[in-house]
Design an enzyme around this catalytic site. Structure first.
Site, PDB file in Angstrom:
ATOM      1  N   THR A   1       0.664  -1.355  -0.366  1.00 28.62           N
ATOM      2  CA  THR A   1       0.123   0.232   0.004  1.00 28.62           C
ATOM      3  C   THR A   1       0.753   1.669  -0.142  1.00 28.62           C
ATOM      4  OG1 THR A   1      -2.182  -0.688   1.173  1.00 28.62           O
ATOM      5  CG2 THR A   1      -1.813   1.440   1.274  1.00 28.62           C
TER       6      THR A   1
ATOM      7  N   TYR B   1      -8.633   1.503  -3.807  1.00 27.75           N
ATOM      8  CA  TYR B   1      -6.859   1.369  -4.127  1.00 27.75           C
ATOM      9  C   TYR B   1      -6.782   0.044  -4.813  1.00 27.75           C
ATOM     10  CZ  TYR B   1      -4.452  -0.601   0.051  1.00 27.75           C
ATOM     11  OH  TYR B   1      -4.691  -1.260   0.588  1.00 27.75           O
TER      12      TYR B   1
ATOM     13  N   THR C   1       1.452  -5.016   4.000  1.00 23.77           N
ATOM     14  CA  THR C   1       1.164  -5.036   5.676  1.00 23.77           C
ATOM     15  C   THR C   1       1.055  -6.423   5.705  1.00 23.77           C
ATOM     16  OG1 THR C   1      -0.955  -3.576   6.156  1.00 23.77           O
ATOM     17  CG2 THR C   1       1.423  -2.463   6.401  1.00 23.77           C
ATOM     18  N   ASP C   2       0.189  -7.072   4.553  1.00 22.23           N
ATOM     19  CA  ASP C   2      -0.053  -8.307   5.062  1.00 22.23           C
ATOM     20  C   ASP C   2       0.612  -9.468   5.628  1.00 22.23           C
ATOM     21  OD1 ASP C   2      -2.669  -7.131   4.670  1.00 22.23           O
ATOM     22  OD2 ASP C   2      -2.773  -8.121   2.453  1.00 22.23           O
TER      23      ASP C   2
ATOM     24  N   LYS D   1       0.494  -8.085  12.033  1.00 21.40           N
ATOM     25  CA  LYS D   1      -0.569  -7.314  12.056  1.00 21.40           C
ATOM     26  C   LYS D   1      -1.678  -7.800  13.030  1.00 21.40           C
ATOM     27  CE  LYS D   1      -3.058  -5.979   8.280  1.00 21.40           C
ATOM     28  NZ  LYS D   1      -2.581  -5.638   6.827  1.00 21.40           N
TER      29      LYS D   1
ATOM     30  N   GLU E   1      -0.642 -30.778  27.319  1.00 24.02           N
ATOM     31  CA  GLU E   1      -1.858 -32.115  27.015  1.00 24.02           C
ATOM     32  C   GLU E   1      -0.876 -33.424  26.294  1.00 24.02           C
ATOM     33  OE1 GLU E   1      -6.117 -31.198  27.122  1.00 24.02           O
ATOM     34  OE2 GLU E   1      -5.967 -29.473  26.349  1.00 24.02           O
TER      35      GLU E   1
HETATM   36  N1  GLU Z   1      -2.785  -6.377   0.545  1.00 25.50           N
HETATM   37  C1  GLU Z   1      -1.507  -5.486   0.302  1.00 25.50           C
HETATM   38  C2  GLU Z   1      -0.444  -6.299   0.487  1.00 25.50           C
HETATM   39  O1  GLU Z   1      -0.029  -6.224   1.451  1.00 25.50           O
HETATM   40  C3  GLU Z   1      -2.117  -3.931   0.504  1.00 25.50           C
HETATM   41  C4  GLU Z   1      -2.271  -4.049   2.316  1.00 25.50           C
HETATM   42  C5  GLU Z   1      -0.994  -3.397   3.001  1.00 25.50           C
HETATM   43  O2  GLU Z   1       0.135  -2.557   2.268  1.00 25.50           O
HETATM   44  O3  GLU Z   1      -1.530  -2.406   4.010  1.00 25.50           O
HETATM   45  O4  GLU Z   1       0.253  -5.980  -0.271  1.00 25.50           O
END
Ligand code: GLU
Length: 355
Positions: free
Chosen positions: A38, A51, A117-118, A190, A312
């Site tokens: 992103t 986007y 971020t994923d 995340k 367990e």
């Molecule tokens: N799904 C995209 C990625 O991980 C956008 C999420 C992001 O960067 O915040 O690149």
């Protein structure tokens, strides 16, 4: 203008030039390795949620933050330009090789990786296990594209560069900078799908803060950074072993687990319920897999708390390994590297506890 005034003007100009050059030379040299996400994304509306990630090249990501020039000498490189749900080991290997090379040839004082971020936490953890130098490596990204109102990418990048250039950031392993916080690669994850404060280390908290480029650490990571370790990898070629993750749930079909175990894998992570528990039927399948040489790691689907040995499940009896506090996705990466190095099970278990 008389002659002596002219001489004085030239002298002042000369001093200014020397000072500027000296100041520039003192700035840390930071390589920004861009992978997409992103932070390189754009949308048609500043207020709409739609986007596209990974559209801007590295030069555009850097030129969007001209203030970077005041804190570092910047060099940008494009490693790939993808949304991070498309991240894969081939890019991890490329990143690790390039970062090790930049440090070996003394071409950078620190490295910043811009990333979606994923799966940012997975890349951070992979690099933590494979970078053989103590100079800062910092991952950052953004939750909002640059086209959005109150976009977070520019400040995240500025702060990440500040951390990568900071002396205090050395010897702390790979770091993640998001939303003014500094996290260690092991614990960060995340925790929110859309909020700019998306990242957290729920077990240990942040290592510190970075506020408008001012870096302050409160603590250091409690685990070893692997530049001293067994999993320090030289530049290696080839493919990492395939390691699937199975997510446990009530009523899971043991046949499905058996089919995966018979699919030519060397290791498996079972994200069990509670303290990494499989159902009795799945336990039998995993025990059989372990007996024929598949390394089984028990992790958990629960957000907090470690998976502990011999609670367990009789791990000693079945030859299972526990992930300690690593999430399933990070437990998988450690297992891929350990299998690549042909480590035995007791050695692999030690790595889970120590790194
Ligand atoms: N799904 C995209 C990625 O991980 C956008 C999420 C992001 O960067 O915040 O690149």
């Amino acid at each position: 203008m008389n002659k002596s005034l002219l001489t004085r003007c030239f002298f002042v100009l000369y001093l200014l030039t020397i000072t500027c050059l000296a100041t520039a030379a003192e700035l840390p040299e930071i390589s920004i390795l861009a992978t997409g996400g992103t932070i390189a994304g754009s949308g048609a509306s500043a207020t709409g949620s739609a986007y596209k990630a990974a559209v801007n090249p590295v030069d555009k990501v850097i030129s969007a933050v001209p203030q970077l020039e005041q804190i570092a000498r910047i060099r940008g490189e494009q490693i790939c330009n993808i949304s991070s749900q498309d991240m894969k080991p081939e890019y991890w290997l490329k990143l690790a090789a390039r970062i090790n090379q930049l440090f070996r040839l003394n071409l950078a004082d620190g490295v910043v990786i811009t990333h979606g971020t994923d799966t940012l936490e997975e890349t951070a953890w992979f690099l933590n296990l494979t970078i053989a130098y103590d100079k800062p490596v910092v991952l950052t990204g953004s939750m909002r594209p640059g086209s959005a109102l109150s976009a977070d990418g520019a400040m995240n990048l500025y702060n990440a560069v500040a951390v990568a250039g900071a002396r205090e950031a050395r010897n702390k392993g790979v770091l993640v900078v998001m939303n003014d916080r500094i996290y260690s690669a092991r614990g960060v994850r995340k925790c929110d799908t859309i909020n700019p404060a998306a990242f957290d280390d729920r077990e240990n908290g942040a290592l510190g803060r970075v506020n408008y480029g001012k870096v302050s650490f409160n603590t250091r990571p409690d685990k070893k950074h692997t530049y001293q370790s067994l999993v320090k990898l030289p530049l290696f070629a080839g493919k990492l072993p395939e390691v699937p993750i199975i997510y446990g749930y009530a009523g899971i079909d043991p046949q499905m687990v058996e089919t995966i175990c018979q699919s030519n894998i060397r290791g498996i992570v079972y994200a069990g319920v509670g303290n990494g528990n499989p159902s009795e039927e799945v336990l039998n399948v995993l025990a059989k897999a372990s007996a024929v040489g598949i390394t089984v790691v028990r992790a958990t689907r629960v957000p907090d708390g470690p998976v502990t040995l011999d609670a367990e499940v009789d791990d000693a009896k079945y030859g299972f390994i526990v992930s300690d506090s690593l999430t399933p996705q990070k437990a998988r990466i450690l297992l891929m590297l350990a299998l690549h190095k042909d480590l035995d099970r007791s050695e692999i278990q030690r790595l889970y506890f120590e790194y």
